[in-house]
Write a protein that holds these residues in place. Structure first.
Motif, PDB file in Angstrom:
ATOM      1  N   LEU A 160       0.822  -1.206   0.000  1.00 54.68           N
ATOM      2  CA  LEU A 160       0.000   0.000   0.000  1.00 54.68           C
ATOM      3  C   LEU A 160       0.860   1.261   0.000  1.00 54.68           C
ATOM      4  CD1 LEU A 160      -2.691  -1.126   2.608  1.00 54.68           C
ATOM      5  CD2 LEU A 160      -3.040  -0.858   0.148  1.00 54.68           C
ATOM      6  N   THR A 161       1.908   1.289   0.797  1.00 54.25           N
ATOM      7  CA  THR A 161       2.746   2.480   0.959  1.00 54.25           C
ATOM      8  C   THR A 161       3.460   2.832  -0.348  1.00 54.25           C
ATOM      9  OG1 THR A 161       3.096   2.009   3.300  1.00 54.25           O
ATOM     10  CG2 THR A 161       4.693   3.466   2.239  1.00 54.25           C
ATOM     11  N   VAL A 162       3.519   4.134  -0.661  1.00 57.59           N
ATOM     12  CA  VAL A 162       4.220   4.590  -1.853  1.00 57.59           C
ATOM     13  C   VAL A 162       5.718   4.333  -1.700  1.00 57.59           C
ATOM     14  CG1 VAL A 162       2.507   6.382  -2.320  1.00 57.59           C
ATOM     15  CG2 VAL A 162       4.514   6.939  -0.947  1.00 57.59           C
ATOM     16  N   PRO A 163       6.450   4.176  -2.789  1.00 56.86           N
ATOM     17  CA  PRO A 163       7.906   4.011  -2.701  1.00 56.86           C
ATOM     18  C   PRO A 163       8.538   5.180  -1.942  1.00 56.86           C
ATOM     19  CG  PRO A 163       7.151   3.513  -4.917  1.00 56.86           C
ATOM     20  CD  PRO A 163       5.972   4.093  -4.186  1.00 56.86           C
ATOM     21  N   GLY A 164       9.369   4.878  -0.978  1.00 55.51           N
ATOM     22  CA  GLY A 164      10.016   5.911  -0.190  1.00 55.51           C
ATOM     23  C   GLY A 164       9.245   6.357   1.028  1.00 55.51           C
ATOM     24  N   GLY A 165       7.986   5.915   1.148  1.00 55.58           N
ATOM     25  CA  GLY A 165       7.179   6.203   2.330  1.00 55.58           C
ATOM     26  C   GLY A 165       6.751   7.648   2.444  1.00 55.58           C
ATOM     27  N   PRO A 166       6.282   8.066   3.624  1.00 54.15           N
ATOM     28  CA  PRO A 166       6.183   7.290   4.860  1.00 54.15           C
ATOM     29  C   PRO A 166       5.084   6.233   4.788  1.00 54.15           C
ATOM     30  CG  PRO A 166       5.074   9.389   5.134  1.00 54.15           C
ATOM     31  CD  PRO A 166       5.738   9.437   3.778  1.00 54.15           C
ATOM     32  N   PRO A 167       5.010   5.327   5.783  1.00 52.21           N
ATOM     33  CA  PRO A 167       4.048   4.229   5.712  1.00 52.21           C
ATOM     34  C   PRO A 167       2.607   4.664   5.505  1.00 52.21           C
ATOM     35  CG  PRO A 167       5.623   3.812   7.466  1.00 52.21           C
ATOM     36  CD  PRO A 167       5.898   5.207   6.975  1.00 52.21           C
ATOM     37  N   SER A 168       2.223   5.818   6.067  1.00 52.02           N
ATOM     38  CA  SER A 168       0.825   6.245   6.027  1.00 52.02           C
ATOM     39  C   SER A 168       0.400   6.809   4.681  1.00 52.02           C
ATOM     40  CB  SER A 168       0.568   7.286   7.116  1.00 52.02           C
ATOM     41  OG  SER A 168       1.387   8.420   6.920  1.00 52.02           O
ATOM     42  N   VAL A 169       1.342   7.064   3.767  1.00 53.83           N
ATOM     43  CA  VAL A 169       0.972   7.569   2.438  1.00 53.83           C
ATOM     44  C   VAL A 169       0.892   6.390   1.475  1.00 53.83           C
ATOM     45  CG1 VAL A 169       1.605   9.076   0.520  1.00 53.83           C
ATOM     46  CG2 VAL A 169       1.980   9.834   2.870  1.00 53.83           C
ATOM     47  N   TRP A 170      -0.310   6.148   0.971  1.00 52.06           N
ATOM     48  CA  TRP A 170      -0.586   4.961   0.158  1.00 52.06           C
ATOM     49  C   TRP A 170      -0.717   5.287  -1.319  1.00 52.06           C
ATOM     50  CZ3 TRP A 170      -5.197   2.222   3.060  1.00 52.06           C
ATOM     51  CH2 TRP A 170      -4.764   1.821   4.331  1.00 52.06           C
ATOM     52  N   ARG A 171      -0.424   4.286  -2.128  1.00 57.40           N
ATOM     53  CA  ARG A 171      -0.789   4.328  -3.536  1.00 57.40           C
ATOM     54  C   ARG A 171      -2.287   4.042  -3.615  1.00 57.40           C
ATOM     55  NH1 ARG A 171       3.672   0.159  -5.831  1.00 57.40           N
ATOM     56  NH2 ARG A 171       2.694  -1.075  -4.184  1.00 57.40           N
ATOM     57  N   ARG A 172      -3.013   4.941  -4.197  1.00 55.11           N
ATOM     58  CA  ARG A 172      -4.475   4.833  -4.217  1.00 55.11           C
ATOM     59  C   ARG A 172      -4.949   4.285  -5.554  1.00 55.11           C
ATOM     60  NH1 ARG A 172      -7.964   8.893  -5.929  1.00 55.11           N
ATOM     61  NH2 ARG A 172      -6.281  10.435  -5.790  1.00 55.11           N
ATOM     62  N   PRO A 173      -5.722   3.177  -5.539  1.00 53.59           N
ATOM     63  CA  PRO A 173      -6.279   2.698  -6.806  1.00 53.59           C
ATOM     64  C   PRO A 173      -7.196   3.753  -7.412  1.00 53.59           C
ATOM     65  CG  PRO A 173      -7.276   1.553  -4.928  1.00 53.59           C
ATOM     66  CD  PRO A 173      -6.129   2.347  -4.387  1.00 53.59           C
ATOM     67  N   ALA A 174      -7.268   3.784  -8.725  1.00 52.08           N
ATOM     68  CA  ALA A 174      -7.997   4.840  -9.429  1.00 52.08           C
ATOM     69  C   ALA A 174      -9.471   4.899  -9.028  1.00 52.08           C
ATOM     70  CB  ALA A 174      -7.863   4.632 -10.939  1.00 52.08           C
ATOM     71  N   TRP A 175     -10.046   3.764  -8.657  1.00 51.47           N
ATOM     72  CA  TRP A 175     -11.467   3.744  -8.310  1.00 51.47           C
ATOM     73  C   TRP A 175     -11.754   4.371  -6.947  1.00 51.47           C
ATOM     74  CZ3 TRP A 175     -12.616   1.365  -3.777  1.00 51.47           C
ATOM     75  CH2 TRP A 175     -11.717   0.406  -3.301  1.00 51.47           C
ATOM     76  N   LEU A 176     -10.720   4.482  -6.079  1.00 53.36           N
ATOM     77  CA  LEU A 176     -10.922   5.002  -4.734  1.00 53.36           C
ATOM     78  C   LEU A 176     -10.759   6.521  -4.769  1.00 53.36           C
ATOM     79  CD1 LEU A 176     -11.480   4.302  -1.797  1.00 53.36           C
ATOM     80  CD2 LEU A 176      -9.020   3.990  -1.458  1.00 53.36           C
TER      81      LEU A 176
END
Length: 241
Positions: free
Chosen positions: A172-188
């Motif tokens: 879920l976490t984007v490359p490089g973080g931080p953990p709380s920042v996620w890659r969001r699927p386009a539908w969300l």
């Protein structure tokens, strides 16, 4: 249909550190408990991992909250209670909906921690423990059956498995973080996930700043095709050998 992002396992507040990735496999460590369990970390073969992740505060002889409970027959049992269960009930979570269990993981001590999905449960039955506690749940030692914590204690049951590999598609976490920042699927999209109503959480570049605490985040996707296709991909990744 609803997709529930369900936070589980060790983190800095519960247990003391991330769960490990061992030989490429995510190993979710159940949180410690002081009662209502007859399962210890050693019973699950997790004594050394718990000791390492907790920096020696926990070990093989310490009891843990073994939940979700993945069974050898390809099913899963997951209990919830209190405010978190009230939230699930208010959002209409029930048969046919899917829990995606995620947690904080780290591959090695020097690596950056990140959030990733490690398992799922497709709900086939919702058992209210206030009405009666099935003997089967007591026999297998499910913690919510051994010691109810609230009047709304509930166990969800259905098809469920853990990921065999820490695949990139489950991170879920984007490359490089931080953990709380996620890659969001386009539908969300903004407004589509409970506890994430604030506009400043929905970042550019299809990113989401997830809330720091909280257990159950519900996305009601209805009959939309794109969330279902995304979910099918995630479940296929979890089930891959």
């Amino acid at each position: 249909m609803r997709i529930v992002f369900s936070r589980k396992g060790f983190d800095s507040a519960s247990g003391g550190g991330p769960s490990p990735i061992v030989d490429g496999r995510p190993v979710s460590l159940p949180i410690p408990t002081t009662g209502g369990s007859r399962t210890r970390y050693g019973d699950l073969g997790l004594g050394e991992h718990a000791a390492r992740a907790s920096r020696g505060r926990l070990g093989a002889d310490d009891p843990c909250h073994h939940d979700p409970m993945f069974r050898e027959d390809g099913t899963c049992l997951f209990g919830q209670c209190g405010a978190a269960q009230t939230h699930l009930a208010n959002r209409g979570v029930g048969v046919g909906d899917v829990f995606l269990f995620f947690g904080l993981f780290r591959e090695e001590v020097s690596a950056e921690p990140h959030h990733r999905i490690f398992g799922y449960l497709r709900i086939e039955e919702v058992v209210s423990l206030a009405e009666a506690i099935p003997a089967e749940l007591v026999d297998i030692g499910h913690p919510h059956a051994l010691a109810m914590s609230a009047t709304n204690d509930t166990v969800y049951r259905g098809e469920g498995r853990q990921a065999r590999r820490a695949r990139e598609a489950l991170r879920l976490t984007v490359p490089g973080g931080p953990p709380s920042v996620w890659r969001r699927p386009a539908w969300l999209r903004p407004g589509g996930l409970s506890y994430h109503d604030r506009p400043d959480r929905w970042l550019s570049g299809k990113r989401l700043r997830s809330v720091a605490r909280g257990q159950e985040f519900v996305a009601d996707v209805g009959r939309r095709k794109s969330p279902r296709a995304w979910l099918d991909t995630v479940l296929a990744e979890i089930n891959r050998s």
